[in-house]
Enzyme design. Structure first.
Site, PDB file in Angstrom:
ATOM      1  N   LYS A  44      50.203  36.323  37.415  1.00  0.00           N
ATOM      2  CA  LYS A  44      49.798  36.863  36.112  1.00  0.00           C
ATOM      3  C   LYS A  44      50.991  37.509  35.417  1.00  0.00           C
ATOM      4  O   LYS A  44      51.207  37.331  34.219  1.00  0.00           O
ATOM      5  CB  LYS A  44      48.657  37.872  36.291  1.00  0.00           C
ATOM      6  CG  LYS A  44      47.337  37.194  36.625  1.00  0.00           C
ATOM      7  CD  LYS A  44      46.268  38.163  37.119  1.00  0.00           C
ATOM      8  CE  LYS A  44      45.030  37.387  37.567  1.00  0.00           C
ATOM      9  NZ  LYS A  44      44.014  38.204  38.237  1.00  0.00           N
ATOM     10  N   GLN A  62      43.205  44.286  39.728  1.00  0.00           N
ATOM     11  CA  GLN A  62      43.000  43.136  40.616  1.00  0.00           C
ATOM     12  C   GLN A  62      41.932  43.460  41.670  1.00  0.00           C
ATOM     13  O   GLN A  62      42.031  44.463  42.368  1.00  0.00           O
ATOM     14  CB  GLN A  62      44.333  42.763  41.285  1.00  0.00           C
ATOM     15  CG  GLN A  62      44.264  41.517  42.134  1.00  0.00           C
ATOM     16  CD  GLN A  62      43.962  40.257  41.322  1.00  0.00           C
ATOM     17  OE1 GLN A  62      44.493  40.061  40.221  1.00  0.00           O
ATOM     18  NE2 GLN A  62      43.102  39.408  41.839  1.00  0.00           N
ATOM     19  N   ASP A  92      39.690  41.279  31.300  1.00  0.00           N
ATOM     20  CA  ASP A  92      38.947  40.495  32.289  1.00  0.00           C
ATOM     21  C   ASP A  92      37.513  40.262  31.802  1.00  0.00           C
ATOM     22  O   ASP A  92      36.805  39.407  32.333  1.00  0.00           O
ATOM     23  CB  ASP A  92      38.893  41.255  33.633  1.00  0.00           C
ATOM     24  CG  ASP A  92      39.694  40.553  34.715  1.00  0.00           C
ATOM     25  OD1 ASP A  92      40.027  39.361  34.521  1.00  0.00           O
ATOM     26  OD2 ASP A  92      39.984  41.188  35.743  1.00  0.00           O
TER      27      ASP A  92
END
Ligand code: NDP
Length: 278
Positions: free
Chosen positions: A47, A91, A114
């Site tokens: 990422k 994460q 997200d």
């Protein structure tokens, strides 16, 4: 036909990079990694690299596995207030002593790239979302490239997790498809799949879905990423048999995976634009 996620993701990244090149302030994404889980470390590195490649400002924040909930929440709060940061990603999974749900809810919904915050999930339910969970949104981008009209199609989502299955079903419903959501208690999955024009598999069981469960001419999207004993990757669909039946199918690797990261960049740019317009 193969739906080439790598290629579609590359096009999306190029288009994002072209837009970023014209901006004075760069969109900023912060990714928090807690602990040293090797798979999570790889995802975070990918990422971070993807951000740099398109010209974003990227902050990779590593926290030790023994961080307390309070310390993690105050890190999120710091990023909520940081003007350089448009998107915050924590994460998952987090170490078991931490409450992931509380951490997600602490992220400013306008920076929740997200799309997991209950406010963004609620907006998705109402078909008003602007920050949508990356994997399902990436699947919708892939489906769009096939040119298939989803209106009125029978779609099955196998798997009902908060991060993939449920938002995926909602995306398909928002596209006016007829959607069935399956879970581990579903009765006679093969019979249900045989009715489906579109199958999205997000289960986490390697090669579970067999070719003879697939309707002739269906579209098969395989979200699953499973590591086999020999170290290779497999999806949730038995690709070799399913491709005999499907009109369109995604490979693993090189299918949905690259789209998830490209969609994260897309969401960060969306969050950036919304902040700049304020
Ligand atoms: P979860 O384990 O959170 O959820 C799995 C879902 O599958 C659950 O709803 C479960 O049902 C259901 N399920 C389990 N067994 C069966 C069965 N026999 N028949 C029907 N449904 C079943 O997984 P995730 O959603 O997080 O991930 C799914 C897969 O997608 C994994 O392989 C993961 O690695 C991959 N993934 C890939 C991403 C990408 O970018 N390509 C991103 C995220 C995930 P129940 O609710 O009853 O437990």
């Amino acid at each position: 036909m193969i739906i080439d996620g790598k290629q579609i993701a590359k096009k999306l990244r190029i288009s994002i990079a072209d837009q970023v090149a014209t901006l004075d302030r760069k969109p900023g994404l912060a990714v928090i990694l807690v602990g040293d889980d090797p798979a999570s470390a790889v995802y975070v590195r990918n990422k971070d690299n993807a951000c740099k490649e398109v010209g974003f400002y990227a902050e990779k924040i590593n926290k030790s596995a023994d961080i307390t909930q309070t310390e993690l929440l105050s890190e999120v709060e710091r990023l909520n207030k940081d003007d350089k940061i448009d998107g915050i990603l924590v994460q998952l999974p987090l170490p078991s002593h931490l409450d992931a749900n509380q951490v997600i809810e602490a992220i400013n919904p306008n920076k929740d790239v997200d799309g997991f915050h209950s406010e963004n999930i609620g907006k998705l339910m109402q078909n008003k979302a602007y920050l949508r969970p990356c994997t399902p949104k990436g699947v919708m981008t892939m489906l769009a490239t096939t040119g298939i009209d989803l209106v009125g199609k029978d779609c099955i989502v196998v798997g009902a997790s908060n991060i993939v299955g449920r938002p995926m079903a909602m995306e398909l419903l928002n596209a006016r498809a007829t959607v069935t959501i399956c879970n581990s208690k579903t009765q006679d999955l093969p019979a249900k799949l045989k009715q489906a024009d579109v199958v999205v598999a997000a289960v986490g069981i390697p090669k579970m879905i067999q070719g003879d469960w697939i309707k002739e001419g269906a579209v098969v999207i395989d979200v699953g990423i499973n590591r086999l004993d020999d170290g290779s990757l497999a999806g949730d669909v038995d690709f070799d048999s399913a491709q005999q039946k499907a009109a369109w199918i995604t490979p693993v690797p090189g299918g949905v995976g690259p789209m998830t990261i490209a969609t994260l960049l897309e969401n960060t740019l969306t969050a950036y634009k919304a902040r700049e317009e304020k």
